[in-house]
Design a protein around this motif. Structure first.
Motif, mmCIF file in Angstrom:
data_model
loop_
_atom_site.group_PDB
_atom_site.id
_atom_site.type_symbol
_atom_site.label_atom_id
_atom_site.label_comp_id
_atom_site.label_asym_id
_atom_site.label_seq_id
_atom_site.Cartn_x
_atom_site.Cartn_y
_atom_site.Cartn_z
ATOM 1 N N PHE A 173 0.838 -1.198 0.000
ATOM 2 C CA PHE A 173 0.000 0.000 0.000
ATOM 3 C C PHE A 173 0.875 1.250 0.000
ATOM 4 N N GLY A 174 0.206 2.407 0.019
ATOM 5 C CA GLY A 174 0.931 3.669 -0.044
ATOM 6 C C GLY A 174 0.799 4.413 1.278
ATOM 7 N N LEU A 175 -0.028 5.474 1.262
ATOM 8 C CA LEU A 175 -0.216 6.272 2.478
ATOM 9 C C LEU A 175 -1.396 5.775 3.318
ATOM 10 N N GLY A 176 -2.123 4.804 2.801
ATOM 11 C CA GLY A 176 -3.229 4.232 3.588
ATOM 12 C C GLY A 176 -4.443 5.140 3.669
ATOM 13 N N SER A 177 -4.701 5.946 2.636
ATOM 14 C CA SER A 177 -5.883 6.823 2.690
ATOM 15 C C SER A 177 -7.103 6.218 2.020
ATOM 16 N N ASN A 178 -6.976 4.975 1.602
ATOM 17 C CA ASN A 178 -8.160 4.326 1.033
ATOM 18 C C ASN A 178 -8.291 2.889 1.546
ATOM 19 N N VAL A 179 -7.781 2.665 2.760
ATOM 20 C CA VAL A 179 -7.850 1.309 3.319
ATOM 21 C C VAL A 179 -8.508 1.322 4.696
ATOM 22 N N LEU A 180 -9.120 0.185 5.017
ATOM 23 C CA LEU A 180 -9.604 -0.040 6.379
ATOM 24 C C LEU A 180 -8.896 -1.296 6.869
ATOM 25 N N SER A 200 4.483 -0.662 3.084
ATOM 26 C CA SER A 200 4.069 0.671 2.606
ATOM 27 C C SER A 200 5.156 1.221 1.695
ATOM 28 N N LEU A 201 4.731 1.764 0.550
ATOM 29 C CA LEU A 201 5.714 2.347 -0.384
ATOM 30 C C LEU A 201 5.812 3.861 -0.207
ATOM 31 N N LYS A 202 5.331 4.373 0.944
ATOM 32 C CA LYS A 202 5.307 5.843 1.085
ATOM 33 C C LYS A 202 6.696 6.466 1.176
ATOM 34 N N PRO A 230 3.578 11.712 -2.830
ATOM 35 C CA PRO A 230 2.167 12.067 -2.656
ATOM 36 C C PRO A 230 1.638 12.784 -3.892
ATOM 37 N N MET A 231 0.385 12.472 -4.257
ATOM 38 C CA MET A 231 -0.167 13.075 -5.487
ATOM 39 C C MET A 231 -0.112 14.602 -5.437
ATOM 40 N N SER A 232 -0.299 15.162 -4.242
ATOM 41 C CA SER A 232 -0.316 16.630 -4.139
ATOM 42 C C SER A 232 1.017 17.278 -4.518
ATOM 43 N N GLY A 277 -3.061 10.712 -0.588
ATOM 44 C CA GLY A 277 -2.570 9.452 -1.126
ATOM 45 C C GLY A 277 -1.358 9.603 -2.026
ATOM 46 N N SER A 278 -0.810 8.452 -2.383
ATOM 47 C CA SER A 278 0.427 8.406 -3.162
ATOM 48 C C SER A 278 0.114 8.197 -4.643
ATOM 49 N N LEU A 279 1.098 8.504 -5.481
ATOM 50 C CA LEU A 279 0.865 8.359 -6.930
ATOM 51 C C LEU A 279 0.591 6.904 -7.312
ATOM 52 N N GLY A 280 1.331 5.952 -6.697
ATOM 53 C CA GLY A 280 1.128 4.540 -7.040
ATOM 54 C C GLY A 280 -0.324 4.129 -6.845
ATOM 55 N N ALA A 281 -0.880 4.511 -5.714
ATOM 56 C CA ALA A 281 -2.283 4.161 -5.440
ATOM 57 C C ALA A 281 -3.223 4.980 -6.317
ATOM 58 N N GLY A 282 -2.820 6.219 -6.613
ATOM 59 C CA GLY A 282 -3.640 7.049 -7.504
ATOM 60 C C GLY A 282 -3.779 6.381 -8.866
ATOM 61 N N TYR A 289 -3.375 3.017 -9.317
ATOM 62 C CA TYR A 289 -4.134 1.774 -9.053
ATOM 63 C C TYR A 289 -5.635 2.063 -9.051
ATOM 64 N N MET A 290 -6.026 3.185 -8.409
ATOM 65 C CA MET A 290 -7.435 3.538 -8.222
ATOM 66 C C MET A 290 -7.966 4.440 -9.332
ATOM 67 N N ASN A 291 -7.073 4.936 -10.178
ATOM 68 C CA ASN A 291 -7.391 6.030 -11.094
ATOM 69 C C ASN A 291 -8.119 7.142 -10.329
ATOM 70 N N ALA A 292 -7.433 7.660 -9.329
ATOM 71 C CA ALA A 292 -8.002 8.699 -8.461
ATOM 72 C C ALA A 292 -8.467 9.882 -9.302
ATOM 73 N N LYS A 293 -9.502 10.576 -8.818
ATOM 74 C CA LYS A 293 -10.069 11.659 -9.631
ATOM 75 C C LYS A 293 -10.500 12.852 -8.781
ATOM 76 N N TYR A 294 -10.633 13.964 -9.436
ATOM 77 C CA TYR A 294 -11.280 15.122 -8.821
ATOM 78 C C TYR A 294 -12.149 15.752 -9.904
ATOM 79 N N ASN A 342 -1.582 -9.035 -9.875
ATOM 80 C CA ASN A 342 -0.729 -8.910 -8.692
ATOM 81 C C ASN A 342 0.537 -8.141 -9.098
ATOM 82 N N TRP A 343 0.346 -6.871 -9.404
ATOM 83 C CA TRP A 343 1.444 -6.042 -9.893
ATOM 84 C C TRP A 343 1.752 -4.938 -8.880
ATOM 85 N N LEU A 344 3.020 -4.713 -8.670
ATOM 86 C CA LEU A 344 3.438 -3.610 -7.795
ATOM 87 C C LEU A 344 3.833 -2.435 -8.679
HETATM 88 C C1 LIG Z 1 -10.348 12.813 3.037
HETATM 89 C C2 LIG Z 1 -10.160 11.992 1.796
HETATM 90 C C3 LIG Z 1 -10.584 12.503 0.567
HETATM 91 C C4 LIG Z 1 -10.423 11.749 -0.605
HETATM 92 N N1 LIG Z 1 -10.808 12.293 -1.795
HETATM 93 C C5 LIG Z 1 -10.648 11.578 -2.932
HETATM 94 C C6 LIG Z 1 -11.008 12.136 -4.201
HETATM 95 O O1 LIG Z 1 -11.444 13.287 -4.313
HETATM 96 N N2 LIG Z 1 -10.841 11.364 -5.314
HETATM 97 C C7 LIG Z 1 -10.317 10.090 -5.239
HETATM 98 O O2 LIG Z 1 -10.182 9.452 -6.283
HETATM 99 N N3 LIG Z 1 -9.977 9.554 -4.057
HETATM 100 C C8 LIG Z 1 -10.107 10.257 -2.909
HETATM 101 N N4 LIG Z 1 -9.747 9.711 -1.711
HETATM 102 C C9 LIG Z 1 -9.190 8.349 -1.684
HETATM 103 C C10 LIG Z 1 -7.648 8.318 -1.823
HETATM 104 O O3 LIG Z 1 -7.168 9.605 -1.866
HETATM 105 C C11 LIG Z 1 -7.220 7.621 -3.102
HETATM 106 O O4 LIG Z 1 -7.809 6.335 -3.224
HETATM 107 C C12 LIG Z 1 -5.692 7.454 -3.178
HETATM 108 O O5 LIG Z 1 -5.381 6.922 -4.433
HETATM 109 C C13 LIG Z 1 -5.155 6.551 -2.073
HETATM 110 O O6 LIG Z 1 -3.763 6.640 -2.031
HETATM 111 P P1 LIG Z 1 -2.942 5.878 -0.886
HETATM 112 O O7 LIG Z 1 -1.493 5.957 -1.194
HETATM 113 O O8 LIG Z 1 -3.330 6.391 0.428
HETATM 114 O O9 LIG Z 1 -3.476 4.397 -1.129
HETATM 115 P P2 LIG Z 1 -3.633 3.214 -0.094
HETATM 116 O O10 LIG Z 1 -4.850 3.448 0.734
HETATM 117 O O11 LIG Z 1 -2.360 3.023 0.621
HETATM 118 O O12 LIG Z 1 -3.903 1.985 -1.074
HETATM 119 C C14 LIG Z 1 -5.090 1.948 -1.825
HETATM 120 C C15 LIG Z 1 -5.052 0.726 -2.772
HETATM 121 O O13 LIG Z 1 -4.009 0.889 -3.731
HETATM 122 C C16 LIG Z 1 -3.150 -0.242 -3.715
HETATM 123 N N5 LIG Z 1 -1.795 0.275 -3.925
HETATM 124 C C17 LIG Z 1 -1.227 1.341 -3.308
HETATM 125 N N6 LIG Z 1 0.009 1.562 -3.789
HETATM 126 C C18 LIG Z 1 0.233 0.611 -4.728
HETATM 127 C C19 LIG Z 1 1.337 0.315 -5.577
HETATM 128 N N7 LIG Z 1 2.442 1.067 -5.581
HETATM 129 N N8 LIG Z 1 1.243 -0.753 -6.413
HETATM 130 C C20 LIG Z 1 0.117 -1.513 -6.439
HETATM 131 N N9 LIG Z 1 -0.974 -1.269 -5.665
HETATM 132 C C21 LIG Z 1 -0.909 -0.228 -4.820
HETATM 133 C C22 LIG Z 1 -3.305 -0.849 -2.318
HETATM 134 O O14 LIG Z 1 -3.001 -2.236 -2.316
HETATM 135 C C23 LIG Z 1 -4.786 -0.594 -2.061
HETATM 136 O O15 LIG Z 1 -5.541 -1.602 -2.682
HETATM 137 C C24 LIG Z 1 -9.847 10.462 -0.537
HETATM 138 C C25 LIG Z 1 -9.403 9.955 0.700
HETATM 139 C C26 LIG Z 1 -9.551 10.720 1.847
HETATM 140 C C27 LIG Z 1 -9.061 10.177 3.160
#
Ligand SMILES: Cc1cc2nc3c(=O)[nH]c(=O)nc-3n(C[C@H](O)[C@H](O)[C@H](O)COP(=O)(O)OP(=O)(O)OC[C@H]3O[C@@H](n4cnc5c(N)ncnc54)[C@H](O)[C@@H]3O)c2cc1C
Length: 328
Positions: free
Chosen positions: A49-56, A69-71, A90-92, A114-119, A121-126, A171-173
């Motif tokens: 995982f990265g910064l743990g902002s999308n995990v429970l 953690s890859l933070k 961090p994405m910011s 959150g971190s770029l790696g997870a961004g 993985y999740m295709n984080a958006k705004y 199962n890719w890092l």
């Molecule tokens: C207050 C708040 C607001 C948020 N707002 C948004 C928003 O506006 N838009 C949005 O899209 N998300 C939002 N999120 C969710 C979060 O920001 C994103 O999901 C972000 O991508 C998580 O990054 P992380 O490093 O914390 O991931 P983690 O929680 O550490 O990991 C999330 C997932 O990614 C996988 N992962 C992480 N790093 C890697 C890697 N290097 N290789 C392979 N897999 C990996 C982990 O296994 C896990 O499944 C928000 C979260 C919070 C707490």
């Protein structure tokens, strides 16, 4: 690279999670490989995982699971033709680079936890902007192979969609990515200094620390005469109005169901569930799709409220919302 005993609550924005004997945060590629080999030798399952902002994280942990953690794997290579940004950045930081180099495409990442790696993985958006809009090529290791080596994939092959990517099916890092932009100018020293300051912070996964850090960096840039665009100011206003940084949380618990049409937060609002508590957890009074850790909540408290929302949405609207938060 040694594992150590650590409370996972320190490594996620929820501040929830039990104590593991196997936590590590490698900061080089060689350390990542060494850790993976150690897991194999010890027969440990692992969660990356990265910064743990999308995990429970669970309250009670199995004793055969490692948490990697890859933070700390956070570096930024300024090549002449493009930028390589590693997964722990961090994405910011991209928003800060955007200000230094005048790149508006990076604005979406401001105060996106959150971190770029997870961004990736999740295709984080705004709003309508997504991480997949700004990257060009992703570097990864296929963990199912016997010999671990770096491979790459172009953005067009990553099967990006709404909060979806190819990485969720393998199962890719993810090690990092080349950015789409071709930077011009030289602000590399300033950028590296911000990254160093970030890496010196103790509790990077804490939402308030995260917020204060990037808000302060923005302030410092403004003092140096850089004009802060209205977009960034409005992102900060929006996130503060939803109390994103006031209480520990993982952001949205559920993905929106675009077939249904109405955002999950609005449905929770219609069902009058905002403010509902269980133990130390509460459905945020400011946003129906966020469950906050009000007062030493357990993972079980959060899960209970998640289940209430799923049951009520199914009963009233006929579908079960898909979880966005990742459980290990
Ligand atoms: C207050 C708040 C607001 C948020 N707002 C948004 C928003 O506006 N838009 C949005 O899209 N998300 C939002 N999120 C969710 C979060 O920001 C994103 O999901 C972000 O991508 C998580 O990054 P992380 O490093 O914390 O991931 P983690 O929680 O550490 O990991 C999330 C997932 O990614 C996988 N992962 C992480 N790093 C890697 C890697 N290097 N290789 C392979 N897999 C990996 C982990 O296994 C896990 O499944 C928000 C979260 C919070 C707490």
């Amino acid at each position: 690279m040694m594992f150590k005993q650590e409370s996972l609550a320190w490594h996620c924005s929820y501040q929830i999670g039990g104590v593991t004997h196997f936590f590590t945060a490698p900061n080089t590629y060689d350390e990542v490989i060494a850790v993976l080999q150690q897991c194999k030798a010890k027969g440990l399952h692992y969660f990356i995982f990265g910064l743990g902002s999308n995990v429970l994280f669970p309250d009670d942990l199995r004793n055969d699971q490692a948490f990697i953690s890859l933070k700390k794997l956070a570096y930024w290579k300024n090549r002449t033709t493009n930028w390589f940004v590693s997964s722990g950045v961090p994405m910011s930081m991209l928003a800060i680079a955007g200000l230094l180099y005048n790149i508006t495409d990076f604005e979406l990442t401001y105060l996106l936890p959150g971190s770029l790696g997870a961004g990736i993985y999740m295709n984080a958006k705004y709003n309508q902007f997504q991480i997949s809009d700004i990257i060009d090529r992703v570097y990864y290791i296929d963990l199912d192979r016997d010999n671990l080596f770096i491979q790459s994939i172009s953005v067009s092959q990553c099967q990006f969609g709404y909060k979806k990517s190819i990485f969720q099916n393998h199962n890719w890092l993810i090690l990092g990515a080349d950015m789409k932009v071709i930077p011009s100018g030289d602000k590399d020293n300033e950028l590296q200094m911000v990254l160093r300051r970030w890496l010196n912070l103790q509790d990077q996964s804490n939402l308030w620390t995260f917020y204060e850090f990037f808000a302060q960096e923005l302030h410092l840039l403004a003092e140096k005469g850089i004009i802060i665009p209205d977009t960034l100011k409005s992102i900060e206003r929006y996130r503060n109005s939803k109390s994103h940084f006031k209480y520990p949380s993982s952001g949205s618990i559920f993905k929106n169901n675009y077939d249904f049409g109405t955002p999950i937060g609005a449905l929770v609002d219609q069902l009058n569930l905002k403010g509902l508590t269980h133990g130390g957890a509460m459905i945020s009074p400011h946003h129906g799709n966020i469950i906050i850790n009000m007062n030493r909540a357990s993972a079980h408290d959060v899960e209970y409220l998640m289940q209430v929302i799923m049951n009520e949405i199914y009963k009233n609207f006929g579908f079960v919302p898909e979880l966005e938060v990742v459980q290990t």
